[in-house]
Scaffold this motif. Structure first.
Motif, PDB file in Angstrom:
ATOM      1  N   GLY A   1      36.388  27.564  17.458  1.00 55.51           N
ATOM      2  CA  GLY A   1      36.354  28.978  17.790  1.00 55.51           C
ATOM      3  C   GLY A   1      37.155  29.306  19.039  1.00 55.51           C
ATOM      4  O   GLY A   1      37.830  28.450  19.615  1.00 55.51           O
ATOM      5  N   SER A   2      37.063  30.575  19.444  1.00 53.20           N
ATOM      6  CA  SER A   2      37.839  31.069  20.583  1.00 53.20           C
ATOM      7  C   SER A   2      36.960  31.860  21.539  1.00 53.20           C
ATOM      8  O   SER A   2      35.952  32.449  21.132  1.00 53.20           O
ATOM      9  CB  SER A   2      38.974  31.982  20.103  1.00 53.20           C
ATOM     10  OG  SER A   2      39.876  31.298  19.266  1.00 53.20           O
ATOM     11  N   LEU A   3      37.349  31.857  22.792  1.00 54.39           N
ATOM     12  CA  LEU A   3      36.747  32.693  23.823  1.00 54.39           C
ATOM     13  C   LEU A   3      37.850  33.153  24.760  1.00 54.39           C
ATOM     14  O   LEU A   3      38.861  32.464  24.922  1.00 54.39           O
ATOM     15  CB  LEU A   3      35.705  31.916  24.629  1.00 54.39           C
ATOM     16  CG  LEU A   3      34.323  31.680  24.010  1.00 54.39           C
ATOM     17  CD1 LEU A   3      33.504  30.772  24.924  1.00 54.39           C
ATOM     18  CD2 LEU A   3      33.602  32.976  23.750  1.00 54.39           C
ATOM     19  N   ARG A   4      37.621  34.300  25.375  1.00 55.57           N
ATOM     20  CA  ARG A   4      38.557  34.788  26.376  1.00 55.57           C
ATOM     21  C   ARG A   4      37.799  35.024  27.673  1.00 55.57           C
ATOM     22  O   ARG A   4      36.906  35.864  27.735  1.00 55.57           O
ATOM     23  CB  ARG A   4      39.214  36.092  25.938  1.00 55.57           C
ATOM     24  CG  ARG A   4      40.316  36.571  26.874  1.00 55.57           C
ATOM     25  CD  ARG A   4      40.856  37.894  26.420  1.00 55.57           C
ATOM     26  NE  ARG A   4      42.062  38.303  27.139  1.00 55.57           N
ATOM     27  CZ  ARG A   4      42.250  39.510  27.651  1.00 55.57           C
ATOM     28  NH1 ARG A   4      41.311  40.415  27.532  1.00 55.57           N
ATOM     29  NH2 ARG A   4      43.368  39.804  28.268  1.00 55.57           N
ATOM     30  N   LEU A   5      38.159  34.261  28.689  1.00 49.79           N
ATOM     31  CA  LEU A   5      37.542  34.410  30.001  1.00 49.79           C
ATOM     32  C   LEU A   5      38.355  35.398  30.838  1.00 49.79           C
ATOM     33  O   LEU A   5      39.579  35.449  30.746  1.00 49.79           O
ATOM     34  CB  LEU A   5      37.476  33.072  30.723  1.00 49.79           C
ATOM     35  CG  LEU A   5      36.753  31.938  30.007  1.00 49.79           C
ATOM     36  CD1 LEU A   5      36.697  30.713  30.914  1.00 49.79           C
ATOM     37  CD2 LEU A   5      35.375  32.345  29.552  1.00 49.79           C
ATOM     38  N   SER A   6      37.643  36.140  31.650  1.00 50.33           N
ATOM     39  CA  SER A   6      38.287  37.071  32.571  1.00 50.33           C
ATOM     40  C   SER A   6      37.860  36.751  33.997  1.00 50.33           C
ATOM     41  O   SER A   6      36.745  36.284  34.231  1.00 50.33           O
ATOM     42  CB  SER A   6      37.895  38.511  32.253  1.00 50.33           C
ATOM     43  OG  SER A   6      38.309  38.879  30.956  1.00 50.33           O
ATOM     44  N   CYS A   7      38.752  37.022  34.918  1.00 47.61           N
ATOM     45  CA  CYS A   7      38.458  36.860  36.349  1.00 47.61           C
ATOM     46  C   CYS A   7      38.937  38.127  37.039  1.00 47.61           C
ATOM     47  O   CYS A   7      40.132  38.422  37.033  1.00 47.61           O
ATOM     48  CB  CYS A   7      39.165  35.636  36.899  1.00 47.61           C
ATOM     49  SG  CYS A   7      39.012  35.443  38.693  1.00 47.61           S
ATOM     50  N   ALA A   8      38.006  38.867  37.603  1.00 42.59           N
ATOM     51  CA  ALA A   8      38.344  40.110  38.277  1.00 42.59           C
ATOM     52  C   ALA A   8      38.200  39.949  39.779  1.00 42.59           C
ATOM     53  O   ALA A   8      37.197  39.409  40.268  1.00 42.59           O
ATOM     54  CB  ALA A   8      37.426  41.229  37.790  1.00 42.59           C
ATOM     55  N   ALA A   9      39.198  40.422  40.503  1.00 45.26           N
ATOM     56  CA  ALA A   9      39.179  40.360  41.959  1.00 45.26           C
ATOM     57  C   ALA A   9      38.782  41.706  42.525  1.00 45.26           C
ATOM     58  O   ALA A   9      39.218  42.746  42.043  1.00 45.26           O
ATOM     59  CB  ALA A   9      40.542  39.954  42.493  1.00 45.26           C
ATOM     60  N   SER A  10      37.945  41.702  43.532  1.00 41.05           N
ATOM     61  CA  SER A  10      37.542  42.933  44.195  1.00 41.05           C
ATOM     62  C   SER A  10      37.460  42.701  45.695  1.00 41.05           C
ATOM     63  O   SER A  10      37.614  41.573  46.169  1.00 41.05           O
ATOM     64  CB  SER A  10      36.187  43.420  43.661  1.00 41.05           C
ATOM     65  OG  SER A  10      35.187  42.477  43.926  1.00 41.05           O
ATOM     66  N   GLY A  11      37.216  43.767  46.420  1.00 36.53           N
ATOM     67  CA  GLY A  11      37.193  43.675  47.866  1.00 36.53           C
ATOM     68  C   GLY A  11      38.484  44.253  48.419  1.00 36.53           C
ATOM     69  O   GLY A  11      39.018  45.213  47.885  1.00 36.53           O
ATOM     70  N   ARG A  12      39.002  43.664  49.436  1.00 36.64           N
ATOM     71  CA  ARG A  12      40.232  44.193  50.022  1.00 36.64           C
ATOM     72  C   ARG A  12      41.406  43.864  49.098  1.00 36.64           C
ATOM     73  O   ARG A  12      41.362  42.937  48.300  1.00 36.64           O
ATOM     74  CB  ARG A  12      40.456  43.606  51.412  1.00 36.64           C
ATOM     75  CG  ARG A  12      40.684  42.111  51.426  1.00 36.64           C
ATOM     76  CD  ARG A  12      41.100  41.652  52.808  1.00 36.64           C
ATOM     77  NE  ARG A  12      41.206  40.208  52.885  1.00 36.64           N
ATOM     78  CZ  ARG A  12      42.252  39.516  52.488  1.00 36.64           C
ATOM     79  NH1 ARG A  12      43.290  40.154  51.948  1.00 36.64           N
ATOM     80  NH2 ARG A  12      42.294  38.191  52.617  1.00 36.64           N
ATOM     81  N   THR A  13      42.452  44.657  49.226  1.00 39.08           N
ATOM     82  CA  THR A  13      43.651  44.437  48.421  1.00 39.08           C
ATOM     83  C   THR A  13      44.332  43.143  48.862  1.00 39.08           C
ATOM     84  O   THR A  13      44.493  42.889  50.059  1.00 39.08           O
ATOM     85  CB  THR A  13      44.631  45.609  48.594  1.00 39.08           C
ATOM     86  OG1 THR A  13      43.977  46.821  48.184  1.00 39.08           O
ATOM     87  CG2 THR A  13      45.863  45.395  47.746  1.00 39.08           C
ATOM     88  N   PHE A  14      44.690  42.328  47.871  1.00 36.59           N
ATOM     89  CA  PHE A  14      45.429  41.120  48.208  1.00 36.59           C
ATOM     90  C   PHE A  14      46.376  40.798  47.070  1.00 36.59           C
ATOM     91  O   PHE A  14      46.191  41.240  45.933  1.00 36.59           O
ATOM     92  CB  PHE A  14      44.481  39.963  48.516  1.00 36.59           C
ATOM     93  CG  PHE A  14      43.995  39.198  47.293  1.00 36.59           C
ATOM     94  CD1 PHE A  14      43.275  39.825  46.296  1.00 36.59           C
ATOM     95  CD2 PHE A  14      44.248  37.836  47.167  1.00 36.59           C
ATOM     96  CE1 PHE A  14      42.812  39.132  45.204  1.00 36.59           C
ATOM     97  CE2 PHE A  14      43.784  37.130  46.074  1.00 36.59           C
ATOM     98  CZ  PHE A  14      43.070  37.773  45.093  1.00 36.59           C
TER      99      PHE A  14
END
Length: 130
Positions: free
Chosen positions: A16-29
């Protein structure tokens, strides 16, 4: 401060398949590189994939041999996010997957070395059943 939050993990059957996400938050970088690492029970954390900046809007992707041809890493600068598309999953892919970001542009950097990254998420569990 920068926070990274992973999502998209879960239980999937082999193949099977999965899609992981990584979201960045906080100050802009603007990260120089972002990567995915995983850690299975009783094992050390290992490198999975990374994207490193090679130009103003271009990145190079790199993968561990064990996931080449099955996983694809990508990034979205506008959303400050990174993704890991995982196809043809195997039981040995079972692990906690964590995203990491490297902001520093100075000093030595090896995209496979976890200690070279500046920020880490908490991780998301991926379980592949046989």
């Amino acid at each position: 401060q920068v926070q990274l939050v992973e999502s998209g993990g879960g239980l999937v059957q082999a193949g099977g398949s999965l899609r992981l996400s990584c979201a960045a938050s906080g100050r802009t970088f603007s990260p120089y590189a972002m990567g995915w690492f995983r850690q299975a029970p009783g094992k050390e954390r290992e490198f999975v994939a990374a994207i490193t900046r090679s130009g103003v809007n271009s990145y190079n992707g790199d993968y561990a041999d064990s996931v080449k041809g099955r996983f694809t890493i990508s990034g979205d600068n506008a959303k400050n996010a990174m993704y890991l598309q995982m196809n043809s999953l195997k039981p040995e892919d079972t692990a906690v997957y964590s995203c990491a970001a490297r902001e520093r542009r100075y000093g030595t950097f090896s995209y496979v070395r976890a200690s070279d990254y500046d920020y880490w998420g908490q991780g998301t569990q991926v379980t592949v059943s046989s």
